[in-house]
Design an enzyme around this catalytic site. Structure first.
Site, short mmCIF file in Angstrom:
data_model
loop_
_atom_site.label_atom_id
_atom_site.label_comp_id
_atom_site.label_asym_id
_atom_site.label_seq_id
_atom_site.Cartn_x
_atom_site.Cartn_y
_atom_site.Cartn_z
CE LYS A 212 -3.84 2.23 2.75
NZ LYS A 212 -4.93 1.85 3.91
CB SER A 288 -7.65 3.80 3.02
OG SER A 288 -7.52 3.12 4.46
N GLY A 310 -9.87 2.05 9.98
CA GLY A 310 -11.14 1.96 10.15
C GLY A 310 -11.62 0.74 9.45
N GLY A 311 -10.87 -0.07 9.59
CA GLY A 311 -11.56 -0.81 8.04
C GLY A 311 -10.78 -1.42 7.13
CB SER A 312 -8.47 1.00 5.65
OG SER A 312 -8.75 2.07 6.02
#
Length: 613
Positions: A212, A288, A310-312
């Protein structure tokens, strides 16, 4: 209780130890926020950033969504918890301890011995008509290289062709922000020579990974999805977790696309193009870590590393039909990750299978020295899946389900599919499904937003104030304007709520070993054509984040496993949340769920078979 003071209402919470958890009532989220694109979005951002009008607009938004009442007009008697503080945990059963300080190559080799024996028969000759769709696993590539079926260099050419083909599609599918075919060939040639010499480094040698864009992978720049971040923060070396993977012989294909600065959960990025879901190119990948999920789901690489505040990791993995493991807060060394100082974010793997998650996790995990002192982690372990005790351990597992929350989804098909997977688990292995109650979930969502928003804004504020905000997307600017309106009192109130949430969840873990939920409240949402130049849709974001907050705000490990599809063929994921430092136990249960639901996985409509090719 509630009192009237100077014409306003002041609420007071009971100390958390005095709350009657059994009497708590579930409250569904009702969010009020406009969906904006184009000129309305530009005008709204202008209002938010206006020194005079901005405070008024943010105040109205927060008041209409009960944030003001919750954080400023409520007495919260509990002490703040400024980062996840875990009570002491019992050692896990049926595991092999890897040792954090050992060489990652040795850890991977030991983890490999914990997997069921590899049988290549049928893997390379099976018929699609007779067998369910299966992704190639890391051990498939390792076998193909060692037996001379192919080489890393040959596979690299298929990866390059696939990346170039998809970048030229209509609409384009820009899964990578930075891609260097020459460097990829160089890495693959070095791996090929090691196999020719009979000296591969590990089972991960020659395996293709994506990183990422907010994780350093030298010599590639880290832009975090922006057009400018690499200019103010040059990359000088690998992030610690990338260095561990490189030491195992991993080949990095490039820097994966993402939602700009990680501030969003759809994957929309006007700077480089929005990543599209391999199962339906008119749908978002979500979160993201959008590029990493799309690359693994589409078959272009075996694994990717994303970040999850946040759950990415879990959201895009669920929407794309793959495995997404979110580790315990502090389990992975975050040095070299752009957001390395927050209290909710971790870097974790996205893979095509649970066994690949075990191997990648064993390579990259390991705390920072300071985290060992403050968090007191349990030893780094993986499940021993070949142990004679494995089925007995699975039989003893208790899975918690908060039924009202579990079924609070946009389409009952999502929760029913997840419930079917739990029934399979119970009927096959004898696991018990226990009802639990988790109070104050709305308060946890608000406190999580204030926490990650405040921490993210603090990290970016200097650049934001010096004029870089005009180089950010409208979506990002709108979110940062909201985050900048949070006060120090809001932040401390959120940390008081964190202590309450930790208490409620640890009380649940007295009864159960794992908490199960759907991973998301909706399947992959459509990409409106008007959204490609920027979109703000907090309601869709809230539905995507419906079940993921505890993993981040409280630091628990969690994993999403694909368990089926909706009527439109879009993947549905089941989330399993574990006790602190309980990754091995979580991976064991996830492996069982994966095996039971294999026949429910569909081939993505956009898929590139780089090994068979």
């Amino acid at each position: 209780w509630e009192t009237e003071e100077m014409g306003g209402k002041v609420k007071a919470m009971a100390p958390v130890e005095e709350v009657d958890i059994a009497a708590a009532r579930y409250e569904p989220l009702v969010l009020r926020a406009p969906r904006l694109t184009g000129f309305p979005l530009r005008a709204f951002v202008w209002l938010l950033e206006s020194p005079l009008l901005g405070p008024i607009v943010t105040s109205v938004l927060k008041k209409h969504n009960n944030m003001t009442q919750m954080l400023q007009h409520t007495v919260i008697p509990d002490r703040p918890m400024f980062f996840p503080e875990f009570p002491p945990q019992e050692p896990e059963q049926g595991v092999v301890t890897l040792g954090e300080d050992r060489d990652p190559v040795e850890r991977v080799e030991e983890a490999l011995q914990c997997l069921t024996p590899y049988d290549p028969s049928g893997r390379f000759t099976s018929s699609d008509e007779k067998n369910p769709f299966l992704y190639w696993k890391i051990r498939d590539f390792a076998h193909a290289y060692r037996s001379g079926i192919t080489t890393p260099s040959a596979v690299a050419e298929h990866v390059i062709a696939g990346v170039e083909e998809w970048n030229n599609k209509k609409p384009p599918m820009p899964m990578l922000i930075y891609f260097d075919a020459h460097d990829l060939r160089k890495q693959a040639d070095a791996s090929t020579k090691r196999f020719e010499q009979g000296s591969p480094i590990s089972v991960l040698d020659g395996i293709f990974f994506a990183i990422k864009d907010d994780i350093d992978c030298f010599p590639y720049p880290s832009k975090s999805g922006t057009t400018f971040f690499d200019k103010i923060r040059p990359v000088e070396k690998d992030a610690v977790l990338v260095a561990r993977l490189r030491k195992c012989g991993v080949i990095f294909i490039g820097k994966a696309n993402m939602h700009e600065l990680g501030i969003g959960v759809t994957g929309n990025n006007p700077n480089y193009g929005t990543v599209r879901n391999p199962h339906s190119i008119n749908r978002y990948t979500g979160a993201s870590s959008s590029g990493p999920a799309a690359l693994v789901s589409s078959g272009l690489c075996s694994a990717a590393i994303g970040t999850d505040a946040g759950g990415s990791v879990r959201i895009p993995s669920s929407l794309c039909g793959i495995i997404g493991l979110k580790t315990t807060f502090g389990r992975t060394n975050m040095t070299g990750v752009l957001c390395d100082c927050g209290t909710a974010e971790v870097a974790s793997p996205l893979t095509a299978s649970v066994e690949d998650s075990v191997l990648v996790y064993s390579a990259l995990a390991g705390c920072r020295p300071m985290d060992k002192l403050t968090l007191r982690p349990l030893p780094l372990c993986v499940p021993n899946l070949v142990s004679s005790e494995n089925n007995d351990i699975l039989q003893s597992v208790k899975v918690g389900k908060y039924t009202e929350w579990f079924h609070d989804v946009s389409d009952i098909e999502i929760s029913n599919t997840c419930e079917d997977a739990l029934s399979l688990l119970r009927n096959t292995f004898g696991c018990q499904i226990e009802e639990i109650i988790l109070p104050e979930l709305l308060e946890m969502r608000t406190a999580h937003l204030v926490t990650i928003g405040s921490e993210g804004f603090c990290q970016l504020n200097a650049h934001y104030q010096e004029g870089r905000r005009t180089e950010m997307t409208l979506d990002t600017r709108g979110s940062l304007a909201l985050f900048g309106s949070f006060t120090s009192a809001d932040y401390v109130a959120s940390q008081r709520l964190r202590r309450r949430m930790m208490y409620y969840h640890m009380e649940a873990f007295r009864k159960v070993d794992v908490i199960a939920t759907p991973t998301t409240g909706i399947t992959a949402p459509r990409i409106p054509p008007s959204a490609l130049k920027g979109e703000s849709d907090y309601i869709v974001s809230a539905k995507l984040m419906q079940f993921i907050v505890a993993g981040n705000f409280l630091g628990f490990p969690a994993i999403t496993v694909p368990v089926g599809h909706d009527k439109q063929g879009l993947p549905i994921g089941l989330q399993l949340i574990g006790r602190p430092w309980g990754e091995a136990s979580l991976l064991r249960v996830a492996s069982a769920v994966e095996e039971l639901c294999l026949k429910r996985r569909n081939r993505p409509s956009t898929f590139y078979d780089i090994l068979k090719a």
